[in-house]
Design an enzyme around this catalytic site. Sequence first.
Site, PDB file in Angstrom:
ATOM      1  N   ASP A 164     -17.382  45.172 -33.084  1.00 44.70           N
ATOM      2  CA  ASP A 164     -16.567  45.276 -31.879  1.00 44.70           C
ATOM      3  C   ASP A 164     -17.414  45.667 -30.681  1.00 44.70           C
ATOM      4  OD1 ASP A 164     -14.435  47.093 -30.133  1.00 44.70           O
ATOM      5  OD2 ASP A 164     -13.555  45.294 -30.967  1.00 44.70           O
TER       6      ASP A 164
ATOM      7  N   TYR B 200       0.646  28.456 -35.459  1.00 49.82           N
ATOM      8  CA  TYR B 200      -0.646  28.154 -34.870  1.00 49.82           C
ATOM      9  C   TYR B 200      -0.932  26.655 -34.947  1.00 49.82           C
ATOM     10  CZ  TYR B 200      -1.607  33.197 -35.484  1.00 49.82           C
ATOM     11  OH  TYR B 200      -1.568  34.570 -35.445  1.00 49.82           O
TER      12      TYR B 200
ATOM     13  N   LYS C 116     -15.128  37.116 -28.824  1.00 45.55           N
ATOM     14  CA  LYS C 116     -16.237  37.689 -29.570  1.00 45.55           C
ATOM     15  C   LYS C 116     -15.697  38.757 -30.532  1.00 45.55           C
ATOM     16  CE  LYS C 116     -15.709  41.657 -27.853  1.00 45.55           C
ATOM     17  NZ  LYS C 116     -15.353  42.711 -28.819  1.00 45.55           N
TER      18      LYS C 116
ATOM     19  N   LEU D 180      -7.391  36.035 -31.957  1.00 51.55           N
ATOM     20  CA  LEU D 180      -6.929  36.544 -33.239  1.00 51.55           C
ATOM     21  C   LEU D 180      -7.908  37.577 -33.799  1.00 51.55           C
ATOM     22  CD1 LEU D 180      -5.976  33.082 -34.812  1.00 51.55           C
ATOM     23  CD2 LEU D 180      -4.391  34.767 -33.829  1.00 51.55           C
TER      24      LEU D 180
END
Length: 410
Positions: free
Chosen positions: A202, A81, A120, A97
């Site tokens: 989520d 990364y 998000k 990620l």
Amino acid sequence: MAAIIGFVNRVWNLNYPPEPTKKDGAIRIGLLGASGIAPSAVIQPAKSHPEVIIAAVAARDVKKAEAYAKKHGIPIVHKSYQDLIDDPAIDAIYIGLPNGLHYEWALKSLKAGKHVLLEKPSVSNAAEANSLFRHELLKQPNAPVLLEAFHPLFTPAWHLYLSLLDPPNIAWAHAVLPVPSILLGYDDIRYAYNLAGGALMDCGTYCALFLRKMFGTEPVECIEATPTLPPEPWDQKCDQVMLAKWRFPNGGIGSIDANLSNPVLKSKLPWCQAIHKEKVVQDESLSEGKEHVVIRTIVGNMVIQPVVWHRVDIKEQHTIRTIADKKVLKTWTTTDYKKAYTWEEFDGKKLGEDWWISYRWMLEEFVNKIKGRQGSGAWMSHEDSIHQMEMIDSGYVKASMAIRPSHTFQ
């Protein structure tokens, strides 16, 4: 017939978008993570954008990154990364990620002078959001652009929906986002507390955002939150389902139904609904002592991803009654339907195409912001992202669950 032709055209271009020649000065984006969301969120949308190139990818497993790059036509694979972030040829970073890694890698990317498109939820909790979005780096002249990727906010359909609301007079609002149970196993990262997983983090974060935008302000308090946990031995710090309610400044109540394992046989579409307070309307046909009242309900069907199909329902429940004792004399209901696949259908702006997926609308505004162009005006501000995480945290506190853990990186 026109509607059918429009539907077919949208579906075709969605899957086989035109690929214009890339312009000089196109923004070169690097992907952190060989994620499952990136193809929809940025790789496919970039194909039709003349000012975006997906230039590189990095993953923890280099072989996985190489296979991912080959599959999606990404020319460069970095070994880590950090190597990708340090690449001077990269202008912007897309971070797809796990949630718990967002804060660290967003801040590292900003410190490297890269623009950041951040999936998000932006970070793990409100403390991290405050630290990231109010960082001194973002207050400097010519600061990098940092955007939390709440893609539904950028579509004409969503702005059409909001335009039909009267926020101070909303009595109750509700948002539902079910994820079919066959899509996620309990070993998915969304069920990992240490990676800031959970239903409220989520699908629930969309629902919370919809409530905030529908009421046009921040909630006063979370008044109820009921989680359903995954079966043991799976992580008992994560919510599989979250039902929650917040009170808003006007006294209205906003509720959500966020479900990471909705039964397939009970499938339902994502939707949101706002029921307004009763309102007296002028009706010159009425005799003295009578009044005409209306309760207006606005339903948004599939406004989270409206490109293939969506519909906004405008329902008005009318009542004629006596003023003195509220005796009902007559009732009837009217229903109207609206849609907006382009800004032109909504407010006359000649922007975009009707086949653009919500992520493509978002990418357009991300590029506009970097290039210093006005665009549609749709945006997710830094303060907006902070308030979003404050609302999420309040839900977990009310549910007597731990707020998702912070990362130690500074």
